[in-house]
Design an enzyme around this catalytic site. Structure first.
Site, short mmCIF file in Angstrom:
data_model
loop_
_atom_site.label_atom_id
_atom_site.label_comp_id
_atom_site.label_asym_id
_atom_site.label_seq_id
_atom_site.Cartn_x
_atom_site.Cartn_y
_atom_site.Cartn_z
N SER A 150 6.37 1.83 -0.47
CA SER A 150 6.01 1.10 0.74
C SER A 150 6.22 -0.40 0.54
O SER A 150 6.04 -0.92 -0.57
CB SER A 150 4.54 1.35 1.08
OG SER A 150 4.10 0.51 2.12
N TYR A 163 -4.06 1.76 -1.06
CA TYR A 163 -2.73 2.23 -0.71
C TYR A 163 -1.67 1.28 -1.27
O TYR A 163 -0.70 1.72 -1.91
CB TYR A 163 -2.59 2.33 0.81
CG TYR A 163 -1.25 2.80 1.30
CD1 TYR A 163 -0.90 4.14 1.24
CD2 TYR A 163 -0.32 1.90 1.82
CE1 TYR A 163 0.34 4.58 1.68
CE2 TYR A 163 0.91 2.33 2.28
CZ TYR A 163 1.24 3.67 2.20
OH TYR A 163 2.48 4.10 2.65
#
Length: 258
Positions: A150, A163
Site C-alpha cells: 500500500s 495497517y
C-alpha cells in the site's frame, strides 16, 4: 510458435476486489489458479466461475493463523499439482470498525487492531511465502511472488497506523526475500497501490467524501482492480525476473516518494 507451459498460482484474498481481478488476469493468460478465501466460500466460487480455462480450485483458511496458513498452501499444491506463483493479497483492510486513531481508541481497541492487522497483513503473508518458497526450493523450480502492499506504507495512515506499519513491513519483507530467494530462481516484488475502487469502497466513493478521494490523484479518479491485476500479471511473468526486489508505486501520482 509453442505457447509457454501454463503455471499454477495461489492468490490469497481472491474472493472479491483486487484478488478476484488478479485471478481473472492470471487465468486469462493460461495459468491455473487456486482462489483463496478466509470466510466467504460462495464469493470465492463466484471468482472461479469468472476464470477462463479449467483446472482452477478454491482453498480456504485464515492466513492470520500459522497452522491454517500452511494448510492453505498444502490445499493449493494438492489441488493444482504444484504452485509456481504466489500473490499475497489477503489483508485486513482499513474499515470503520477497525479505525484506531490513537487519540480516540481505547487501549483494548488499539491492541485488537494491531494484533489482527499484523497477524494477517504481515505475518500471514510471511508464513504463506515460507511454505510456497520451500515447496519451490524442494522441487528445484523457479517461481514468482508478489506482495500487495500500500502507498500507506510511505505516506502514513494516521487513522489506521497498524495497517500502514504492516504494509511497510510487507514491503521490507519482500525485499529481504528477493535477496534470499534469487539464488533459487524465485523473484519477489511488491506493489504499493493507492485508493482502489473495489466494490467494498463503492459507498464511500458515492458519498460526500468521494470527490475528495478522487482528487487525491491529478488524474481525478481512483485506480481499478484491473490496473493492479495488470501489474501483477507483468511482475509474475518470466520477463520480469530482473525486477525482483522492486516496489511498484501504483497510485496515479497521488503520492510521490523521494
Amino acid at each position: 510458435m509453442t505457447s509457454p507451459p501454463a503455471r499454477r498460482a495461489l492468490v490469497t484474498g481472491a474472493s472479491r476486489g483486487i484478488g478476484r481481478a488478479v485471478a481473472v488476469a492470471l487465468a486469462a493468460r493460461g495459468d491455473r489458479v487456486a482462489v483463496h478465501y478466509a470466510s466467504d466460500r460462495a464469493a470465492a466460487e463466484q471468482t472461479v466461475a469468472l476464470l477462463g480455462g479449467d483446472g482452477h480450485a478454491v482453498v480456504g483458511g485464515d492466513v492470520g493463523d500459522p497452522g491454517q496458513a500452511a494448510e492453505v498452501v498444502r490445499q493449493a499444491v494438492a489441488a493444482l499439482g504444484g504452485v509456481e506463483i504466489l500473490v499475497n493479497n489477503a489483508a485486513v483492510a482499513p474499515a470503520p470498525d477497525n479505525r484506531h486513531a490513537i487519540a480516540e481508541v481505547s487501549y483494548a481497541g488499539w491492541q485488537d487492531s494491531w494484533r489482527r492487522m499484523i497477524d494477517v497483513d504481515l505475518i500471514g503473508a510471511a508464513n504463506v511465502t515460507y511454505c510456497v518458497a520451500r515447496h519451490l526450493i524442494d522441487r528445484g523450480a523457479p517461481g514468482s511472488i508478489v506482495n500487495v502492499g500500500s502507498r500507506g506504507a510511505f505516506r502514513g495512515e494516521p487513522e489506521f497506523p497498524a495497517y500502514g506499519a504492516a504494509k511497510a513491513g510487507l514491503h521490507a519483507f519482500g525485499q529481504s526475500m528477493a535477496t534470499a530467494l534469487a539464488p533459487y530462481g524465485i523473484g519477489v516484488c511488491s506493489i504499493a497501490p493507492g485508493f482502489i475502487g473495489t466494490d467494498r469502497q463503492a459507498a464511500r466513493l458515492a458519498g460526500a467524501g468521494g470527490e475528495a478521494v478522487r482528487a487525491q490523484s491529478p488524474f481525478g479518479r481512483v485506480g481499478t482492480p484491473e490496473e493492479v491485476a495488470a501489474a501483477v500479471a507483468y511482475l509474475t511473468s518470466a520477463e520480469a525476473v530482473w525486477a525482483s526486489g522492486a516496489i511498484l508505486d501504483l497510485n496515479g501520482a497521488s503520492h510521490l516518494r523521494t
